[in-house]
Design an enzyme around this catalytic site. Structure first.
Site, PDB file in Angstrom:
ATOM      1  N   LYS A   1      -9.404   1.962  -2.035  1.00  0.00           N
ATOM      2  CA  LYS A   1      -9.648   1.415  -0.680  1.00  0.00           C
ATOM      3  C   LYS A   1     -11.025   1.825  -0.144  1.00  0.00           C
ATOM      4  O   LYS A   1     -11.348   3.026  -0.073  1.00  0.00           O
ATOM      5  CB  LYS A   1      -8.539   1.924   0.251  1.00  0.00           C
ATOM      6  CG  LYS A   1      -8.541   1.343   1.659  1.00  0.00           C
ATOM      7  CD  LYS A   1      -7.280   1.820   2.385  1.00  0.00           C
ATOM      8  CE  LYS A   1      -7.114   1.261   3.768  1.00  0.00           C
ATOM      9  NZ  LYS A   1      -5.836   1.697   4.383  1.00  0.00           N
TER      10      LYS A   1
ATOM     11  N   ASN B   1       0.242  -0.937   5.485  1.00  0.00           N
ATOM     12  CA  ASN B   1       1.111  -0.111   6.348  1.00  0.00           C
ATOM     13  C   ASN B   1       0.455  -0.157   7.718  1.00  0.00           C
ATOM     14  O   ASN B   1      -0.513   0.567   7.968  1.00  0.00           O
ATOM     15  CB  ASN B   1       1.124   1.348   5.896  1.00  0.00           C
ATOM     16  CG  ASN B   1       1.945   1.619   4.650  1.00  0.00           C
ATOM     17  OD1 ASN B   1       3.008   2.230   4.702  1.00  0.00           O
ATOM     18  ND2 ASN B   1       1.441   1.192   3.506  1.00  0.00           N
TER      19      ASN B   1
ATOM     20  N   GLU C   1      -6.304   8.823   7.574  1.00  0.00           N
ATOM     21  CA  GLU C   1      -6.794   8.382   6.250  1.00  0.00           C
ATOM     22  C   GLU C   1      -8.174   8.945   5.930  1.00  0.00           C
ATOM     23  O   GLU C   1      -8.480   9.253   4.780  1.00  0.00           O
ATOM     24  CB  GLU C   1      -6.826   6.856   6.172  1.00  0.00           C
ATOM     25  CG  GLU C   1      -5.448   6.243   6.032  1.00  0.00           C
ATOM     26  CD  GLU C   1      -5.519   4.789   5.602  1.00  0.00           C
ATOM     27  OE1 GLU C   1      -6.020   4.504   4.512  1.00  0.00           O
ATOM     28  OE2 GLU C   1      -5.064   3.932   6.380  1.00  0.00           O
TER      29      GLU C   1
ATOM     30  N   ASN D   1      -6.988   6.167  -1.857  1.00  0.00           N
ATOM     31  CA  ASN D   1      -5.896   5.235  -1.557  1.00  0.00           C
ATOM     32  C   ASN D   1      -6.105   4.062  -2.521  1.00  0.00           C
ATOM     33  O   ASN D   1      -7.042   3.281  -2.360  1.00  0.00           O
ATOM     34  CB  ASN D   1      -5.996   4.795  -0.087  1.00  0.00           C
ATOM     35  CG  ASN D   1      -4.786   3.998   0.354  1.00  0.00           C
ATOM     36  OD1 ASN D   1      -4.056   3.459  -0.461  1.00  0.00           O
ATOM     37  ND2 ASN D   1      -4.589   3.915   1.662  1.00  0.00           N
TER      38      ASN D   1
ATOM     39  N   GLU E   1       0.868  -1.194   0.000  1.00  0.00           N
ATOM     40  CA  GLU E   1       0.000   0.000   0.000  1.00  0.00           C
ATOM     41  C   GLU E   1       0.900   1.238   0.000  1.00  0.00           C
ATOM     42  O   GLU E   1       1.942   1.253   0.671  1.00  0.00           O
ATOM     43  CB  GLU E   1      -0.837  -0.020   1.286  1.00  0.00           C
ATOM     44  CG  GLU E   1      -1.682   1.227   1.533  1.00  0.00           C
ATOM     45  CD  GLU E   1      -2.269   1.263   2.949  1.00  0.00           C
ATOM     46  OE1 GLU E   1      -1.620   0.785   3.907  1.00  0.00           O
ATOM     47  OE2 GLU E   1      -3.394   1.789   3.100  1.00  0.00           O
TER      48      GLU E   1
ATOM     49  N   CYS F   1      -4.858  -2.979   2.806  1.00  0.00           N
ATOM     50  CA  CYS F   1      -4.582  -2.879   4.240  1.00  0.00           C
ATOM     51  C   CYS F   1      -5.785  -3.154   5.136  1.00  0.00           C
ATOM     52  O   CYS F   1      -6.170  -4.287   5.313  1.00  0.00           O
ATOM     53  CB  CYS F   1      -3.935  -1.534   4.568  1.00  0.00           C
ATOM     54  SG  CYS F   1      -3.203  -1.558   6.226  1.00  0.00           S
TER      55      CYS F   1
HETATM   56  N1  CDT Z   1      -3.051   1.487   6.499  1.00  0.00           N
HETATM   57  C1  CDT Z   1      -3.980   0.888   7.259  1.00  0.00           C
HETATM   58  O1  CDT Z   1      -5.115   0.666   6.838  1.00  0.00           O
HETATM   59  N2  CDT Z   1      -3.625   0.569   8.526  1.00  0.00           N
HETATM   60  C2  CDT Z   1      -4.536   0.037   9.465  1.00  0.00           C
HETATM   61  C3  CDT Z   1      -4.154   0.486  10.838  1.00  0.00           C
HETATM   62  C4  CDT Z   1      -5.246   1.284  11.385  1.00  0.00           C
HETATM   63  S1  CDT Z   1      -4.890   1.937  12.960  1.00  0.00           S
HETATM   64  C5  CDT Z   1      -5.954   3.264  13.027  1.00  0.00           C
HETATM   65  C6  CDT Z   1      -4.640  -1.472   9.477  1.00  0.00           C
HETATM   66  O2  CDT Z   1      -5.769  -1.969   9.571  1.00  0.00           O
HETATM   67  O3  CDT Z   1      -3.638  -2.165   9.448  1.00  0.00           O
END
Ligand code: CDT
Length: 315
Positions: free
Chosen positions: A127, A197, A146, A110, A47, A172
């Site tokens: 996303k 990420n 985000e 995204n 991502e 993600c």
């Molecule tokens: N990038 C991403 O979607 N990260 C999220 C962490 C969210 S913490 C507010 C994940 O679900 O891994």
């Protein structure tokens, strides 16, 4: 004859704020060369593969963040990667922040795209499940904005017939939602590609240990693979980005829900597996034969209701 795709998960180590797109693309090219040496058919990058995870930084004016977005793909910085992948006959899935003008308005998503072995765009995914928050939150140890910088994706969860299989993408946080896999499962998906990420710690709790968070990471993908009879390729961007640590743990999961390849480092690393797409058939034709066993007449709440509501009545 089996239908097998040799897939490379191109985990990437940290990208700092100061790193240029060109420097990042040079690293992606090095991973592509490893994939070529491994005779991969397809490489999956993380991502937001071209930049640091910028939603951790707050900007009052959203437009100040537009430097992290791509206005076209490929563009000057990424064209060498697209050309080399095409010359090597390797398909690619990669994530990036997309800025686009549609209906005379600016939109930010995204996004990830799938490119075939001839360098042609197969499809785009934006996303859907955006985690985090839209306003600065002083209660959190760090920000996850985000919901401030992206709109929820407007393309659904398509599955494409490409590279000899039924291929889908998500990004993600989508991997934690069973709906993501099931919508693709209902399109007979055989390989789901996703980048992530994910912070090693939880910004809102000290009680969630990194090991537990890694368990949730893998469990989500393993369950999605098993319950839909599909391969899942989950690829991290990881390590210390300007003092903020992201977890690694990239994996390739079989349709049995078993991890068949797993990254060992927190750096640029290629994991490889031969993904026999016909292996999806056993689950799809037995325990998870949707046509035989699903009961959608009882699933209405899933699309009618968003948040949970307790049943009425006392006691
Ligand atoms: N990038 C991403 O979607 N990260 C999220 C962490 C969210 S913490 C507010 C994940 O679900 O891994």
């Amino acid at each position: 004859m089996t239908r097998s795709l040799r897939v490379g998960g191109a985990q990437m180590g940290p990208i700092q704020k100061a790193d240029s797109r060109e420097a990042v693309v040079a690293r992606m090219l090095a991973l592509l060369e490893r994939a070529r040496a491994e005779r991969c058919d397809l490489v999956v990058y993380p991502e937001l593969a071209l930049t640091t995870f910028f939603p951790r930084w707050y900007a009052e004016d959203i437009g100040e963040m537009d430097g992290w977005f791509e206005r076209e793909m490929p563009n000057a910085a990424t064209r060498p990667l697209f050309e080399r992948a095409r010359d090597c006959g390797i398909g690619m899935c990669l994530g990036y922040a997309e800025l686009t003008e549609e209906d005379r308005a600016i939109h930010r998503y995204n996004t990830c795209i799938l490119v075939d072995k001839q360098g042609a765009l197969v499809g785009k995914y934006r996303k859907v499940h955006l985690p985090g928050h839209a306003e600065h939150d002083p209660e959190r140890k760090w920000q996850h904005l985000e919901k401030r910088y992206f709109e929820p994706g407007n393309l659904g969860f398509p599955v494409w017939r490409a590279l000899g299989g039924n291929l889908g993408m998500c990004i993600c946080n989508d991997r934690r939602w069973p709906e993501t896999y099931r919508v693709m499962g209902l399109q007979d998906v055989e390989l789901v590609m996703l980048g992530y990420n994910t912070p090693t710690g939880n910004a809102q709790s000290d009680d969630e240990a990194p090991a537990l968070r890694m368990f949730h990471n893998h469990m989500s993908m393993q369950a999605g693979a098993y319950q839909n009879g599909t391969w899942v390729v989950g690829v991290a961007k990881c390590g210390d980005e300007d003092g903020h640590e992201l977890m690694a743990g990239s994996v390739i999961v079989s349709p049995d829900g078993v991890i068949v390849a797993e990254a060992k480092s927190m750096d640029d690393e290629l994991i490889v597996a031969d993904c026999d797409l016909d292996k999806c058939q056993f689950n799809k034709k037995t325990i998870f034969d949707f046509a035989a066993h699903r009961r959608p007449e009882h699933y209405g709440l899933i699309v009618e209701r968003t948040g949970a509501e307790p049943p009425e009545g006392g006691g």
